[in-house]
Design a protein around this motif. Structure first.
Motif, PDB file in Angstrom:
ATOM      1  N   GLY A  30       0.908  -1.210   0.006  1.00 23.87           N
ATOM      2  CA  GLY A  30       0.061  -0.031  -0.017  1.00 23.87           C
ATOM      3  C   GLY A  30       0.918   1.408   0.028  1.00 23.87           C
ATOM      4  N   SER A  31       2.182   1.116  -0.018  1.00 22.61           N
ATOM      5  CA  SER A  31       2.992   2.374  -0.152  1.00 22.61           C
ATOM      6  C   SER A  31       2.703   3.242  -1.452  1.00 22.61           C
ATOM      7  N   THR A  32       2.465   4.243  -1.255  1.00 24.70           N
ATOM      8  CA  THR A  32       2.333   5.153  -2.664  1.00 24.70           C
ATOM      9  C   THR A  32       3.496   6.285  -2.887  1.00 24.70           C
ATOM     10  N   ASN A  33       3.540   6.740  -4.111  1.00 19.77           N
ATOM     11  CA  ASN A  33       4.478   7.526  -4.586  1.00 19.77           C
ATOM     12  C   ASN A  33       3.890   8.587  -5.696  1.00 19.77           C
ATOM     13  N   TYR A  34       4.239   9.565  -5.678  1.00 16.94           N
ATOM     14  CA  TYR A  34       3.400  10.602  -6.936  1.00 16.94           C
ATOM     15  C   TYR A  34       4.814  11.507  -7.288  1.00 16.94           C
ATOM     16  N   VAL A  35       4.470  11.811  -8.510  1.00 14.57           N
ATOM     17  CA  VAL A  35       5.181  12.841  -8.995  1.00 14.57           C
ATOM     18  C   VAL A  35       4.794  14.335  -8.602  1.00 14.57           C
ATOM     19  N   ASP A  36       5.840  15.305  -8.308  1.00 11.38           N
ATOM     20  CA  ASP A  36       5.198  16.353  -7.307  1.00 11.38           C
ATOM     21  C   ASP A  36       4.248  17.125  -8.185  1.00 11.38           C
ATOM     22  N   SER A  37       4.223  17.087  -9.555  1.00 12.05           N
ATOM     23  CA  SER A  37       3.055  17.895 -10.205  1.00 12.05           C
ATOM     24  C   SER A  37       1.696  17.388 -10.115  1.00 12.05           C
ATOM     25  N   VAL A  38       1.519  16.207  -9.607  1.00  6.81           N
ATOM     26  CA  VAL A  38       0.029  15.668  -9.429  1.00  6.81           C
ATOM     27  C   VAL A  38      -0.257  15.735  -7.784  1.00  6.81           C
ATOM     28  N   LYS A  39       0.677  15.771  -7.100  1.00  6.78           N
ATOM     29  CA  LYS A  39       0.388  15.390  -5.363  1.00  6.78           C
ATOM     30  C   LYS A  39      -0.647  16.507  -5.036  1.00  6.78           C
ATOM     31  N   GLY A  40      -1.736  15.820  -4.119  1.00  7.79           N
ATOM     32  CA  GLY A  40      -2.877  16.606  -3.971  1.00  7.79           C
ATOM     33  C   GLY A  40      -4.001  16.665  -5.020  1.00  7.79           C
ATOM     34  N   ARG A  41      -3.768  16.152  -6.124  1.00 10.05           N
ATOM     35  CA  ARG A  41      -4.793  16.172  -7.107  1.00 10.05           C
ATOM     36  C   ARG A  41      -5.144  14.701  -7.615  1.00 10.05           C
ATOM     37  N   PHE A  42      -4.116  13.903  -7.662  1.00  4.67           N
ATOM     38  CA  PHE A  42      -4.288  12.406  -7.953  1.00  4.67           C
ATOM     39  C   PHE A  42      -4.136  11.481  -7.051  1.00  4.67           C
ATOM     40  N   THR A  43      -5.011  10.255  -6.959  1.00  2.00           N
ATOM     41  CA  THR A  43      -4.812   9.385  -5.830  1.00  2.00           C
ATOM     42  C   THR A  43      -4.786   7.997  -6.757  1.00  2.00           C
ATOM     43  N   ILE A  44      -3.701   7.155  -6.012  1.00  2.72           N
ATOM     44  CA  ILE A  44      -3.700   5.749  -6.610  1.00  2.72           C
ATOM     45  C   ILE A  44      -4.280   4.926  -5.602  1.00  2.72           C
ATOM     46  N   SER A  45      -4.851   3.974  -5.938  1.00  2.00           N
ATOM     47  CA  SER A  45      -5.385   2.811  -5.109  1.00  2.00           C
ATOM     48  C   SER A  45      -5.195   1.450  -5.609  1.00  2.00           C
ATOM     49  N   ARG A  46      -5.294   0.469  -4.981  1.00  2.00           N
ATOM     50  CA  ARG A  46      -5.543  -0.932  -5.569  1.00  2.00           C
ATOM     51  C   ARG A  46      -6.466  -1.888  -4.988  1.00  2.00           C
ATOM     52  N   ASP A  47      -6.873  -2.789  -5.569  1.00  2.00           N
ATOM     53  CA  ASP A  47      -7.739  -3.928  -5.070  1.00  2.00           C
ATOM     54  C   ASP A  47      -6.813  -5.098  -5.404  1.00  2.00           C
ATOM     55  N   ASN A  48      -6.255  -5.548  -4.277  1.00  2.00           N
ATOM     56  CA  ASN A  48      -5.488  -6.893  -4.326  1.00  2.00           C
ATOM     57  C   ASN A  48      -5.895  -8.128  -4.748  1.00  2.00           C
ATOM     58  N   ALA A  49      -7.255  -8.289  -4.262  1.00  2.00           N
ATOM     59  CA  ALA A  49      -7.979  -9.426  -4.868  1.00  2.00           C
ATOM     60  C   ALA A  49      -8.286  -9.611  -6.288  1.00  2.00           C
ATOM     61  N   LYS A  50      -8.269  -8.326  -6.807  1.00  2.00           N
ATOM     62  CA  LYS A  50      -8.616  -8.217  -8.400  1.00  2.00           C
ATOM     63  C   LYS A  50      -7.567  -7.858  -9.124  1.00  2.00           C
ATOM     64  N   ASN A  51      -6.269  -7.711  -8.626  1.00  2.00           N
ATOM     65  CA  ASN A  51      -5.147  -7.475  -9.508  1.00  2.00           C
ATOM     66  C   ASN A  51      -5.630  -6.031 -10.130  1.00  2.00           C
ATOM     67  N   THR A  52      -5.959  -5.050  -9.408  1.00  2.00           N
ATOM     68  CA  THR A  52      -6.389  -4.032 -10.176  1.00  2.00           C
ATOM     69  C   THR A  52      -6.072  -2.743  -9.404  1.00  2.00           C
ATOM     70  N   VAL A  53      -5.550  -1.683 -10.210  1.00  2.00           N
ATOM     71  CA  VAL A  53      -5.116  -0.347  -9.993  1.00  2.00           C
ATOM     72  C   VAL A  53      -5.929   0.750 -10.345  1.00  2.00           C
ATOM     73  N   TYR A  54      -6.152   1.791  -9.615  1.00  2.00           N
ATOM     74  CA  TYR A  54      -6.965   2.809 -10.058  1.00  2.00           C
ATOM     75  C   TYR A  54      -6.193   4.062  -9.916  1.00  2.00           C
ATOM     76  N   LEU A  55      -6.610   5.179 -10.813  1.00  5.40           N
ATOM     77  CA  LEU A  55      -6.138   6.504 -10.616  1.00  5.40           C
ATOM     78  C   LEU A  55      -7.110   7.314 -10.653  1.00  5.40           C
ATOM     79  N   GLN A  56      -7.297   8.131  -9.586  1.00  3.87           N
ATOM     80  CA  GLN A  56      -8.476   9.106  -9.465  1.00  3.87           C
ATOM     81  C   GLN A  56      -7.713  10.440  -9.895  1.00  3.87           C
ATOM     82  N   MET A  57      -8.165  11.036 -10.683  1.00  4.36           N
ATOM     83  CA  MET A  57      -7.627  12.374 -11.304  1.00  4.36           C
ATOM     84  C   MET A  57      -8.592  13.557 -11.055  1.00  4.36           C
ATOM     85  N   ASN A  58      -8.067  14.395 -10.079  1.00  2.00           N
ATOM     86  CA  ASN A  58      -8.922  15.653  -9.912  1.00  2.00           C
ATOM     87  C   ASN A  58      -8.269  16.816 -10.311  1.00  2.00           C
ATOM     88  N   THR A  59      -9.150  17.850 -10.481  1.00  2.00           N
ATOM     89  CA  THR A  59      -8.836  19.299 -10.617  1.00  2.00           C
ATOM     90  C   THR A  59      -7.553  18.955 -11.931  1.00  2.00           C
TER      91      THR A  59
END
Length: 122
Positions: A55-84
């Motif tokens: 669950g450790s996350t890392n972001y490039v500086d230009s998207v910090k505070g706007r993008f959120t990455i998450s994953r569902d390990n059971a489904k081997n799926t990753v999401y990227l919520q992009m706001n603003t």
């Protein structure tokens, strides 16, 4: 064989939001790293966000505070919520998955999706 499929790109106005999804399927023993890269015309591909199996996350500086990455390990799926979203976020977004297809592999292999276009324009 591991397949990586992205979805969720499209056209959005500045300030809007999009959610990208990426699912890894096939012969998978374990998934370590999941990340989103992007590449705009004339620019190098850059790592936008990543998340490890714990669950450790890392972001490039230009998207910090706007993008959120998450994953569902059971489904081997990753999401990227992009706001603003900003015009400079426009690019082809690629999902990267580092996974072991079988238990006996000492190191994970690198898998890429086909890319999904994100366009930010009024």
């Amino acid at each position: 064989q591991v397949q990586v499929v992205e979805s969720g790109g499209g056209l959005v106005q500045p300030g809007g939001s999009l959610r990208l999804s990426c699912a890894a399927s096939g012969s998978i023993f374990s998934v370590n790293f999941m990340g989103w890269y992007r590449q705009a015309p004339g620019k190098e591909r850059e790592l936008v966000a990543s998340i490890t199996s714990d669950g450790s996350t890392n972001y490039v500086d230009s998207v910090k505070g706007r993008f959120t990455i998450s994953r569902d390990n059971a489904k081997n799926t990753v999401y990227l919520q992009m706001n603003t979203l900003k015009p400079e976020d426009a690019a082809v977004y690629y999902c990267n998955v580092r996974a072991k297809p079988f238990k006996h592999y000492s190191l994970p292999l690198n898998y890429w999706g086909q890319g999904t276009q994100v366009t930010v324009s009024s």
